[in-house]
Design an enzyme around this catalytic site. Structure first.
Site, PDB file in Angstrom:
ATOM      1  N   ASP A   1       0.828  -1.207   0.000  1.00  0.00           N
ATOM      2  CA  ASP A   1       0.000   0.000   0.000  1.00  0.00           C
ATOM      3  C   ASP A   1       0.865   1.262   0.000  1.00  0.00           C
ATOM      4  O   ASP A   1       1.940   1.283   0.611  1.00  0.00           O
ATOM      5  CB  ASP A   1      -0.905  -0.008   1.243  1.00  0.00           C
ATOM      6  CG  ASP A   1      -2.017   1.013   1.166  1.00  0.00           C
ATOM      7  OD1 ASP A   1      -2.333   1.481   0.047  1.00  0.00           O
ATOM      8  OD2 ASP A   1      -2.573   1.359   2.226  1.00  0.00           O
TER       9      ASP A   1
ATOM     10  N   ARG B   1       0.036   7.573  -2.887  1.00  0.00           N
ATOM     11  CA  ARG B   1       0.428   8.644  -1.961  1.00  0.00           C
ATOM     12  C   ARG B   1       1.898   9.014  -2.138  1.00  0.00           C
ATOM     13  O   ARG B   1       2.266  10.182  -2.032  1.00  0.00           O
ATOM     14  CB  ARG B   1       0.156   8.212  -0.518  1.00  0.00           C
ATOM     15  CG  ARG B   1      -1.260   8.509  -0.053  1.00  0.00           C
ATOM     16  CD  ARG B   1      -1.536   7.874   1.285  1.00  0.00           C
ATOM     17  NE  ARG B   1      -1.763   6.442   1.148  1.00  0.00           N
ATOM     18  CZ  ARG B   1      -1.840   5.601   2.175  1.00  0.00           C
ATOM     19  NH1 ARG B   1      -1.673   6.066   3.406  1.00  0.00           N
ATOM     20  NH2 ARG B   1      -2.073   4.323   1.985  1.00  0.00           N
TER      21      ARG B   1
ATOM     22  N   ARG C   1       0.036   9.455 -10.269  1.00  0.00           N
ATOM     23  CA  ARG C   1      -0.071   8.261  -9.441  1.00  0.00           C
ATOM     24  C   ARG C   1       0.592   7.049 -10.085  1.00  0.00           C
ATOM     25  O   ARG C   1       1.163   6.205  -9.392  1.00  0.00           O
ATOM     26  CB  ARG C   1      -1.554   7.955  -9.157  1.00  0.00           C
ATOM     27  CG  ARG C   1      -2.192   8.926  -8.168  1.00  0.00           C
ATOM     28  CD  ARG C   1      -3.684   8.642  -8.025  1.00  0.00           C
ATOM     29  NE  ARG C   1      -3.946   7.313  -7.541  1.00  0.00           N
ATOM     30  CZ  ARG C   1      -3.967   6.961  -6.254  1.00  0.00           C
ATOM     31  NH1 ARG C   1      -3.710   7.864  -5.323  1.00  0.00           N
ATOM     32  NH2 ARG C   1      -4.241   5.730  -5.896  1.00  0.00           N
TER      33      ARG C   1
ATOM     34  N   HIS D   1       3.093   3.672  -8.891  1.00  0.00           N
ATOM     35  CA  HIS D   1       2.892   2.255  -9.178  1.00  0.00           C
ATOM     36  C   HIS D   1       4.119   1.663  -9.876  1.00  0.00           C
ATOM     37  O   HIS D   1       4.487   0.509  -9.624  1.00  0.00           O
ATOM     38  CB  HIS D   1       1.640   2.067 -10.036  1.00  0.00           C
ATOM     39  CG  HIS D   1       0.364   2.417  -9.326  1.00  0.00           C
ATOM     40  ND1 HIS D   1      -0.020   1.803  -8.154  1.00  0.00           N
ATOM     41  CD2 HIS D   1      -0.616   3.326  -9.616  1.00  0.00           C
ATOM     42  CE1 HIS D   1      -1.180   2.299  -7.744  1.00  0.00           C
ATOM     43  NE2 HIS D   1      -1.559   3.227  -8.621  1.00  0.00           N
TER      44      HIS D   1
ATOM     45  N   TRP E   1     -11.259  -2.039  -8.868  1.00  0.00           N
ATOM     46  CA  TRP E   1     -11.951  -1.809 -10.137  1.00  0.00           C
ATOM     47  C   TRP E   1     -12.739  -0.503 -10.109  1.00  0.00           C
ATOM     48  O   TRP E   1     -13.100   0.047 -11.160  1.00  0.00           O
ATOM     49  CB  TRP E   1     -12.898  -2.966 -10.458  1.00  0.00           C
ATOM     50  CG  TRP E   1     -12.223  -4.243 -10.834  1.00  0.00           C
ATOM     51  CD1 TRP E   1     -12.226  -5.417 -10.140  1.00  0.00           C
ATOM     52  CD2 TRP E   1     -11.452  -4.500 -12.022  1.00  0.00           C
ATOM     53  NE1 TRP E   1     -11.504  -6.383 -10.804  1.00  0.00           N
ATOM     54  CE2 TRP E   1     -11.024  -5.846 -11.963  1.00  0.00           C
ATOM     55  CE3 TRP E   1     -11.087  -3.714 -13.117  1.00  0.00           C
ATOM     56  CZ2 TRP E   1     -10.244  -6.421 -12.965  1.00  0.00           C
ATOM     57  CZ3 TRP E   1     -10.311  -4.299 -14.115  1.00  0.00           C
ATOM     58  CH2 TRP E   1      -9.897  -5.629 -14.038  1.00  0.00           C
TER      59      TRP E   1
ATOM     60  N   LEU F   1      10.536 -20.851  -4.445  1.00  0.00           N
ATOM     61  CA  LEU F   1       9.538 -20.005  -3.783  1.00  0.00           C
ATOM     62  C   LEU F   1       8.211 -20.057  -4.529  1.00  0.00           C
ATOM     63  O   LEU F   1       8.164 -19.970  -5.756  1.00  0.00           O
ATOM     64  CB  LEU F   1      10.038 -18.558  -3.753  1.00  0.00           C
ATOM     65  CG  LEU F   1       9.036 -17.505  -3.242  1.00  0.00           C
ATOM     66  CD1 LEU F   1       8.890 -17.582  -1.729  1.00  0.00           C
ATOM     67  CD2 LEU F   1       9.468 -16.101  -3.663  1.00  0.00           C
TER      68      LEU F   1
ATOM     69  N   ILE G   1      -6.977  -4.790   7.555  1.00  0.00           N
ATOM     70  CA  ILE G   1      -6.690  -5.932   6.696  1.00  0.00           C
ATOM     71  C   ILE G   1      -7.225  -5.746   5.283  1.00  0.00           C
ATOM     72  O   ILE G   1      -6.804  -6.434   4.349  1.00  0.00           O
ATOM     73  CB  ILE G   1      -7.242  -7.219   7.340  1.00  0.00           C
ATOM     74  CG1 ILE G   1      -6.591  -8.459   6.727  1.00  0.00           C
ATOM     75  CG2 ILE G   1      -8.759  -7.272   7.266  1.00  0.00           C
ATOM     76  CD1 ILE G   1      -6.860  -9.719   7.497  1.00  0.00           C
TER      77      ILE G   1
END
Length: 240
Positions: A16, A20, A29, A33, A65, A127, A187
């Site tokens: 998250d 910001r 923005r 990302h 979405w 992994l 969460i």
């Protein structure tokens, strides 16, 4: 950072703070990302080095979405770019790739890439990297119930193990540790069933600034925790 002692088998991360991070710097923005995707690559490498069995990354929630159409479109293009550029690297490193969520809702080209990576990495033994895409915990539970009904499972045969076999995460252990960046302490509809006894690590660090050092710090803090699963210490220790 060298880690000794117990290592969590399965770590899940709520990545998250990308938007910001960009806004604080006066950037679009999508730049956040992009930087977040670069950080993701670093953390996957750290997870391999630490000896984790599984790493689950909350990449795109079912609620996402509802974001502006242009941002969603750019996120899908970024995901496509990442898959194309990391495809062979994931395979060569022995990573087993998997997705959870309603991935059928993703653009056809992205969905096809995901299936291709999953298929080609199926026989690897490194992994297990899980991407939660178009994912929501409540949605997963509802879909599991529908599958149980369609499978005509008898009520007396339904127990926790049976129910878990119908979840997207079937075959994966529950996350030992869930990390959330950006300072939020919730969460957010992530792995609701699976996180019943997970340990949590919350940090104010925005995801693009979440380094491998902080990842190892989170693992180290996990090592300091005492997990009892509702039992007394001696029995809990035996379970671990």
């Amino acid at each position: 950072m060298f880690l000794s002692g117990k290592i969590p088998k399965h770590v899940a991360i709520i990545m998250d703070g990308n938007g910001r991070w960009a806004e604080l710097r006066g950037l679009p923005r999508i730049e956040g990302h992009k930087r977040g995707a670069e950080r993701t690559r670093e953390i996957i490498t750290a997870a391999v080095e630490s000896g984790l069995d599984s790493l689950t990354l909350y990449a795109f929630s079912i609620e996402n979405w509802q974001r502006p159409e242009d941002e969603v479109s750019m996120l899908m293009k970024l995901l496509e770019y990442y898959l194309k550029n990391e495809f062979n690297n994931l395979i060569k490193r022995g990573i087993v790739f998997r997705t959870i969520g309603e991935t059928w809702r993703l653009p056809a080209n992205v969905h096809g890439l995901l299936r291709d990576v999953e298929e080609r990495s199926r026989d690897n033994n490194g992994l297990r990297l899980v991407l939660a895409l178009s994912y929501g915990g409540r949605n997963e539970i509802l879909r599991a119930i529908r599958k149980i009904i369609a499978s005509n499972v008898k009520p007396d045969d339904l127990n926790e193990r049976c129910f878990e076999s119908f979840l997207d995460t079937s075959g994966l252990s529950a996350p030992d540790l869930i990390i959330r960046s950006s300072g939020e302490k919730r969460i957010s509809n992530f792995l609701l069933w699976q996180s019943a006894y997970s340990e949590f690590y919350f940090t104010d660090t925005l995801w693009p600034d979440f380094t491998r050092d902080e990842f190892f710090l989170a693992l180290h803090e996990y090592q300091m925790r005492e997990r009892r699963f509702g039992m007394v210490q001696s029995k809990a220790a035996a379970r671990i």
